[in-house]
Design a protein around this motif. Structure first.
Motif, PDB file in Angstrom:
ATOM      1  N   GLN A   1       0.849  -1.186   0.000  1.00 47.51           N
ATOM      2  CA  GLN A   1       0.000   0.000   0.000  1.00 47.51           C
ATOM      3  C   GLN A   1       0.886   1.238   0.000  1.00 47.51           C
ATOM      4  O   GLN A   1       1.929   1.262   0.630  1.00 47.51           O
ATOM      5  CB  GLN A   1      -0.902  -0.007   1.219  1.00 47.51           C
ATOM      6  N   ILE A   2       0.455   2.268  -0.704  1.00 46.99           N
ATOM      7  CA  ILE A   2       1.152   3.550  -0.659  1.00 46.99           C
ATOM      8  C   ILE A   2       0.460   4.416   0.374  1.00 46.99           C
ATOM      9  O   ILE A   2      -0.766   4.480   0.425  1.00 46.99           O
ATOM     10  CB  ILE A   2       1.141   4.250  -2.040  1.00 46.99           C
TER      11      ILE A   2
ATOM     12  N   THR B   1       8.345   6.162  -2.064  1.00 46.33           N
ATOM     13  CA  THR B   1       7.728   5.870  -3.358  1.00 46.33           C
ATOM     14  C   THR B   1       8.440   6.719  -4.404  1.00 46.33           C
ATOM     15  O   THR B   1       8.024   7.819  -4.724  1.00 46.33           O
ATOM     16  CB  THR B   1       6.225   6.206  -3.322  1.00 46.33           C
ATOM     17  N   GLN B   2       9.540   6.213  -4.921  1.00 45.26           N
ATOM     18  CA  GLN B   2      10.365   6.951  -5.877  1.00 45.26           C
ATOM     19  C   GLN B   2       9.742   6.941  -7.263  1.00 45.26           C
ATOM     20  O   GLN B   2       9.293   5.907  -7.736  1.00 45.26           O
ATOM     21  CB  GLN B   2      11.758   6.328  -5.975  1.00 45.26           C
ATOM     22  N   GLY B   3       9.715   8.097  -7.912  1.00 49.05           N
ATOM     23  CA  GLY B   3       9.245   8.189  -9.287  1.00 49.05           C
ATOM     24  C   GLY B   3       7.749   7.993  -9.479  1.00 49.05           C
ATOM     25  O   GLY B   3       7.301   7.780 -10.601  1.00 49.05           O
ATOM     26  N   ALA B   4       6.973   8.079  -8.418  1.00 50.12           N
ATOM     27  CA  ALA B   4       5.516   7.937  -8.544  1.00 50.12           C
ATOM     28  C   ALA B   4       4.955   9.180  -9.238  1.00 50.12           C
ATOM     29  O   ALA B   4       5.309  10.306  -8.888  1.00 50.12           O
ATOM     30  CB  ALA B   4       4.871   7.761  -7.175  1.00 50.12           C
TER      31      ALA B   4
ATOM     32  N   GLU C   1      -0.946  15.924 -14.945  1.00 48.39           N
ATOM     33  CA  GLU C   1       0.166  15.485 -14.104  1.00 48.39           C
ATOM     34  C   GLU C   1       0.773  16.689 -13.402  1.00 48.39           C
ATOM     35  O   GLU C   1       0.978  17.741 -14.005  1.00 48.39           O
ATOM     36  CB  GLU C   1       1.219  14.775 -14.939  1.00 48.39           C
ATOM     37  N   LEU C   2       1.061  16.501 -12.118  1.00 49.13           N
ATOM     38  CA  LEU C   2       1.677  17.558 -11.319  1.00 49.13           C
ATOM     39  C   LEU C   2       3.174  17.345 -11.157  1.00 49.13           C
ATOM     40  O   LEU C   2       3.880  18.237 -10.705  1.00 49.13           O
ATOM     41  CB  LEU C   2       1.013  17.624  -9.940  1.00 49.13           C
ATOM     42  N   GLY C   3       3.649  16.155 -11.494  1.00 49.07           N
ATOM     43  CA  GLY C   3       5.067  15.833 -11.377  1.00 49.07           C
ATOM     44  C   GLY C   3       5.252  14.426 -10.847  1.00 49.07           C
ATOM     45  O   GLY C   3       4.302  13.664 -10.716  1.00 49.07           O
ATOM     46  N   SER C   4       6.506  14.092 -10.519  1.00 51.67           N
ATOM     47  CA  SER C   4       6.848  12.777  -9.981  1.00 51.67           C
ATOM     48  C   SER C   4       7.614  12.947  -8.683  1.00 51.67           C
ATOM     49  O   SER C   4       8.360  13.920  -8.508  1.00 51.67           O
ATOM     50  CB  SER C   4       7.715  11.994 -10.973  1.00 51.67           C
ATOM     51  N   THR C   5       7.444  11.980  -7.791  1.00 51.86           N
ATOM     52  CA  THR C   5       8.157  12.039  -6.522  1.00 51.86           C
ATOM     53  C   THR C   5       9.646  11.804  -6.740  1.00 51.86           C
ATOM     54  O   THR C   5      10.054  11.098  -7.665  1.00 51.86           O
ATOM     55  CB  THR C   5       7.606  10.984  -5.539  1.00 51.86           C
ATOM     56  N   ASP C   6      10.458  12.411  -5.870  1.00 48.86           N
ATOM     57  CA  ASP C   6      11.911  12.264  -5.966  1.00 48.86           C
ATOM     58  C   ASP C   6      12.368  10.994  -5.248  1.00 48.86           C
ATOM     59  O   ASP C   6      11.544  10.171  -4.823  1.00 48.86           O
ATOM     60  CB  ASP C   6      12.618  13.515  -5.427  1.00 48.86           C
TER      61      ASP C   6
ATOM     62  N   VAL D   1      -1.619   9.292  -6.468  1.00 53.44           N
ATOM     63  CA  VAL D   1      -0.186   9.028  -6.427  1.00 53.44           C
ATOM     64  C   VAL D   1      -0.032   7.648  -7.047  1.00 53.44           C
ATOM     65  O   VAL D   1      -0.497   6.656  -6.493  1.00 53.44           O
ATOM     66  CB  VAL D   1       0.361   9.051  -4.981  1.00 53.44           C
ATOM     67  N   ASP D   2       0.598   7.587  -8.228  1.00 53.81           N
ATOM     68  CA  ASP D   2       0.654   6.361  -9.017  1.00 53.81           C
ATOM     69  C   ASP D   2       2.074   5.809  -9.020  1.00 53.81           C
ATOM     70  O   ASP D   2       2.936   6.289  -9.739  1.00 53.81           O
ATOM     71  CB  ASP D   2       0.182   6.673 -10.439  1.00 53.81           C
ATOM     72  N   GLY D   3       2.278   4.780  -8.200  1.00 53.91           N
ATOM     73  CA  GLY D   3       3.574   4.120  -8.141  1.00 53.91           C
ATOM     74  C   GLY D   3       3.624   2.891  -9.034  1.00 53.91           C
ATOM     75  O   GLY D   3       4.510   2.063  -8.896  1.00 53.91           O
TER      76      GLY D   3
END
Length: 135
Positions: free
Chosen positions: A23-24, A47-50, A64-69, A90-92
């Motif tokens: 789960q995220i 959650t990298q790159g989600a 899209e708002l961006g991706s997690t670092d 949040v899409d991992g």
């Protein structure tokens, strides 16, 4: 829309979830005036790159708002969105999604009114992807 889907999915079972899926878990905070999303898997790994996106009322991707670092973080700017309740995903990757309802007023999220939707809603993302591929 997501609340309706949550109600429907809660009546079903979550036993169909992949056994290896985590789960995220996501949270929003304001740091020095900036809205920061922090996201990690249930085992604590970031959650990298989600991909973080706004959803339309029907659950389809809007923007899209961006991706997690590498730390599972993303600064989010909502200053250009209309007031109201926004659905955030949040899409991992398949089986790794989190959904948040964000009440926005003048570009600011009221964190006290924010809703994190149940794990069972990650099935909605899977169903939308399957439907889109079969069209």
């Amino acid at each position: 829309m997501l609340r309706l889907l949550a109600s429907v999915l809660l009546l079903g079972t979550t036993s169909a979830l992949p056994a290896g899926a985590h789960q995220i878990e996501s949270a929003l905070t304001y740091l020095e005036g900036n809205l920061e999303l922090s996201s990690s898997f249930s085992n604590g790994e970031p959650t990298q790159g989600a991909v973080v996106r706004l959803l339309n009322p029907d659950g389809t991707p809007q923007r899209e708002l961006g991706s997690t670092d590498a730390s599972g973080r993303l600064l989010i700017d909502l200053s250009d969105v209309a007031d109201g309740v926004l659905d955030l995903q949040v899409d991992g990757g398949p089986g790794h999604r989190d959904y948040l309802e964000l009440p926005v007023n003048s570009g600011q999220v009221d964190l006290d009114q924010m809703v994190s939707l149940p794990l069972s809603l990650m099935l909605v993302g899977l169903l939308v992807n399957v439907r889109r591929r079969s069209d």
